[in-house]
Design an enzyme around this catalytic site. Sequence first.
Site, PDB file in Angstrom:
ATOM      1  N   GLU A   1       0.865  -1.188   0.000  1.00  0.00           N
ATOM      2  CA  GLU A   1       0.000   0.000   0.000  1.00  0.00           C
ATOM      3  C   GLU A   1       0.896   1.231   0.000  1.00  0.00           C
ATOM      4  O   GLU A   1       1.707   1.428   0.901  1.00  0.00           O
ATOM      5  CB  GLU A   1      -0.934  -0.009   1.212  1.00  0.00           C
TER       6      GLU A   1
ATOM      7  N   GLU B   1      -0.753   9.709  -5.835  1.00  0.00           N
ATOM      8  CA  GLU B   1       0.390   8.803  -5.661  1.00  0.00           C
ATOM      9  C   GLU B   1       0.787   8.159  -6.991  1.00  0.00           C
ATOM     10  O   GLU B   1       1.954   7.891  -7.229  1.00  0.00           O
ATOM     11  CB  GLU B   1       0.042   7.741  -4.600  1.00  0.00           C
TER      12      GLU B   1
ATOM     13  N   ASP C   1      -6.835   2.985   2.662  1.00  0.00           N
ATOM     14  CA  ASP C   1      -6.242   1.752   3.209  1.00  0.00           C
ATOM     15  C   ASP C   1      -7.294   0.639   3.213  1.00  0.00           C
ATOM     16  O   ASP C   1      -7.016  -0.507   2.862  1.00  0.00           O
ATOM     17  CB  ASP C   1      -5.738   1.999   4.633  1.00  0.00           C
TER      18      ASP C   1
HETATM   19  N1  LIG Z   1     -16.587  10.589   1.173  1.00  0.00           N
HETATM   20  C1  LIG Z   1     -16.057   9.484   0.642  1.00  0.00           C
HETATM   21  N2  LIG Z   1     -16.854   8.428   0.318  1.00  0.00           N
HETATM   22  C2  LIG Z   1     -16.317   7.301  -0.224  1.00  0.00           C
HETATM   23  N3  LIG Z   1     -15.000   7.139  -0.504  1.00  0.00           N
HETATM   24  C3  LIG Z   1     -14.183   8.176  -0.187  1.00  0.00           C
HETATM   25  C4  LIG Z   1     -14.653   9.382   0.395  1.00  0.00           C
HETATM   26  N4  LIG Z   1     -13.580  10.210   0.586  1.00  0.00           N
HETATM   27  C5  LIG Z   1     -12.493   9.541   0.136  1.00  0.00           C
HETATM   28  N5  LIG Z   1     -12.857   8.324  -0.335  1.00  0.00           N
HETATM   29  C6  LIG Z   1     -11.973   7.317  -0.930  1.00  0.00           C
HETATM   30  O1  LIG Z   1     -10.793   7.258  -0.135  1.00  0.00           O
HETATM   31  C7  LIG Z   1      -9.666   7.423  -0.950  1.00  0.00           C
HETATM   32  C8  LIG Z   1      -8.564   8.158  -0.177  1.00  0.00           C
HETATM   33  O2  LIG Z   1      -7.473   7.306  -0.228  1.00  0.00           O
HETATM   34  P1  LIG Z   1      -5.988   7.850   0.158  1.00  0.00           P
HETATM   35  O3  LIG Z   1      -5.766   9.140  -0.500  1.00  0.00           O
HETATM   36  O4  LIG Z   1      -5.089   6.707  -0.126  1.00  0.00           O
HETATM   37  O5  LIG Z   1      -6.121   8.145   1.710  1.00  0.00           O
HETATM   38  P2  LIG Z   1      -5.682   7.225   2.921  1.00  0.00           P
HETATM   39  O6  LIG Z   1      -4.456   6.498   2.489  1.00  0.00           O
HETATM   40  O7  LIG Z   1      -5.475   8.161   4.044  1.00  0.00           O
HETATM   41  O8  LIG Z   1      -6.821   6.292   3.149  1.00  0.00           O
HETATM   42  C9  LIG Z   1     -10.134   8.226  -2.146  1.00  0.00           C
HETATM   43  O9  LIG Z   1      -9.307   7.920  -3.279  1.00  0.00           O
HETATM   44  C10 LIG Z   1     -11.553   7.725  -2.343  1.00  0.00           C
HETATM   45  O10 LIG Z   1     -11.551   6.561  -3.177  1.00  0.00           O
HETATM   46  O1  LIG Z   2       3.831   7.489   7.187  1.00  0.00           O
HETATM   47  P1  LIG Z   2       3.375   7.226   8.580  1.00  0.00           P
HETATM   48  O2  LIG Z   2       4.000   8.108   9.624  1.00  0.00           O
HETATM   49  O3  LIG Z   2       3.373   5.768   8.915  1.00  0.00           O
HETATM   50  O4  LIG Z   2       1.814   7.678   8.633  1.00  0.00           O
HETATM   51  C1  LIG Z   2       0.866   7.102   7.787  1.00  0.00           C
HETATM   52  C2  LIG Z   2      -0.372   7.950   7.908  1.00  0.00           C
HETATM   53  O5  LIG Z   2      -1.228   7.538   6.843  1.00  0.00           O
HETATM   54  C3  LIG Z   2      -2.351   6.887   7.401  1.00  0.00           C
HETATM   55  O6  LIG Z   2      -2.065   5.527   7.578  1.00  0.00           O
HETATM   56  C4  LIG Z   2      -3.560   7.019   6.491  1.00  0.00           C
HETATM   57  O7  LIG Z   2      -3.296   6.262   5.330  1.00  0.00           O
HETATM   58  C5  LIG Z   2      -2.562   7.564   8.746  1.00  0.00           C
HETATM   59  O8  LIG Z   2      -3.346   6.793   9.606  1.00  0.00           O
HETATM   60  C6  LIG Z   2      -1.129   7.709   9.222  1.00  0.00           C
HETATM   61  O9  LIG Z   2      -0.991   8.785  10.127  1.00  0.00           O
HETATM   62 MG   LIG Z   3      -3.586   5.798   0.905  1.00  0.00          MG
END
Ligand SMILES: Nc1ncnc2c1ncn2[C@@H]1O[C@H](COP(=O)(O)OP(=O)(O)O)[C@@H](O)[C@H]1O
Ligand SMILES: O=P(O)(O)OC[C@H]1O[C@](O)(CO)[C@@H](O)[C@@H]1O
Ligand SMILES: [Mg+2]
Length: 486
Positions: free
Chosen positions: A282, A313, A471
């Site tokens: 991931e 990304e 995630d």
């Molecule tokens: N309101 C929402 N409803 C459904 N899916 C969402 C919503 N907001 C974000 N997402 C999904 O979550 C994803 C965010 O993934 P990412 O940017 O990898 O964040 P993280 O790694 O923090 O989970 C977006 O690409 C979208 O597919």
């Molecule tokens: O790169 P790090 O410090 O492991 O943090 C990853 C960050 O991305 C997330 O996993 C979201 O994808 C957060 O929960 C976390 O704070």
């Molecule tokens: Mg992500």
Amino acid sequence: MELEHWEKNHSEAYSDISKSLENIKGIFVAYNSNIDAIKHIEKDDFDKLLKHVNLKNVKHRSMSFPRVIKDPDDLMARLVIAMRDGKAAEVPTYSTDVHEWLTNHIDFDNAYMGGQAGIISNFLANIDIKNVVTYVPWLSKEQAEYFTNSKNLLYPVVENSKLSFKHPINAYNPEYEPKVNWIMEFSKGLEVQCGEEEFVVPRDNRLILSSRPTWLRIDMSKELYEQLPELGKNVDGAILSGYQMIKENYEDGSTYHNYVKKSVDAIKRLKNGNPDIRIHVEFTSIQDKFIRERILKDIVSQHVHSLGLDTIEVANALNVLDYEELAYAVINKTEKGISALYEGAVRLLYELELERVHVHSLGYFICVVKNTHPVDIEDHRNALLFASTASAAKAKIGNIKSIDDIKKGLGTPVSEKGYNHLQELAKYLEKEGICLTEEFEKGYIRTPYHDVIIIPTKVVEKPVATVGIGDIISASAFAAVLAKMK
Ligand SMILES: Nc1ncnc2c1ncn2[C@@H]1O[C@H](COP(=O)(O)OP(=O)(O)O)[C@@H](O)[C@H]1O
Ligand SMILES: O=P(O)(O)OC[C@H]1O[C@](O)(CO)[C@@H](O)[C@@H]1O
Ligand SMILES: [Mg+2]
């Protein structure tokens, strides 16, 4: 296919996949679990923080776009950028003073399990996947308390050269300190004034301040390393993340090379124990381009089967793989964006010698799969549909505590915007002679070299939280594919 057909597809996929998950023998998840201190930034919080920095410096820093947060001026500069641009960002900080500065001025609202590995471990355990073996190199007492209290969540321990498994709460090292990240969330519509600059936040978003204490290593004990082939025998797949922690140089004279090599050797040893194991990485936003390149070229390429990442990304990955033009087209807000995203996913599939690239974007997923993959294309599509329902559930209720909680995502409508966006991709693929309309309508396309699965996804209007949804998307889709490999 009309939108209501996609609702039906989501519901059928949920029934199909939720019954298949019991086929999975186990999943290994490592490395980055942390504690997320979440603070929802309202206007008065922002104004209060601004009073404690040098505004001129903040302006100046925001021009130089700091890639590491060294002090509060850097932090406020990156916060203003994230609020104004609406782009999710994660920026490392190697100094504890920023953490202290923040705690002196604002309290966080809540603390949750964080880190791709931590979020994914709890999620998989909560939906009753057997043998979710989680590993975090810095398992402190505080960190152990954030793992879900579930018997199928296991931590690998080695006693007298024998591998056994305990719940993290019974396996932590009392000397270890927790890794705490600040998640500064802010809502669409928030009015921001920074000096003479004024703007309105365009979308719900967050800035992640990733703490990087000097003791952080992506590593494991020699004893555990020796037991990895045995561990590999207990699982069908591994979900790995956290390589963004690797630094070019360390205080003790070691370099990124040591940790890249150990990461690759760990994957090789898992495969020694289980040649059929599937490895998913991931991805995340990695500010350091040198490390981003090393992770992709030295760890992911040739050693990993599946890669999960979001749109930004994809662009960042293409950038360090010398596809700058395509990277720019991906983030460019024109209708060419989605066809560039598809082309970019295909480049990653071949350039990194993967068998699966799953891109998640708001409103649709694009997945490209080598047509030698053992799972058939309908099941790959159902895996994505299941992940779309899971992401809606996560966005709607926050923490997913059971497989039935995922079902709650079925009530969220498939995004019309996402569906319309896909029509642009359909036109492109038809123009390029890659597919016919009816193939695209079904959501899966076979080409002579790779298959493409494209689905519109469910989007929750008012998400309770946005951190970790990606995630969950990647983990639920990858687990579904593992279930279908049996
Ligand atoms: N309101 C929402 N409803 C459904 N899916 C969402 C919503 N907001 C974000 N997402 C999904 O979550 C994803 C965010 O993934 P990412 O940017 O990898 O964040 P993280 O790694 O923090 O989970 C977006 O690409 C979208 O597919
Ligand atoms: O790169 P790090 O410090 O492991 O943090 C990853 C960050 O991305 C997330 O996993 C979201 O994808 C957060 O929960 C976390 O704070
Ligand atoms: Mg992500």
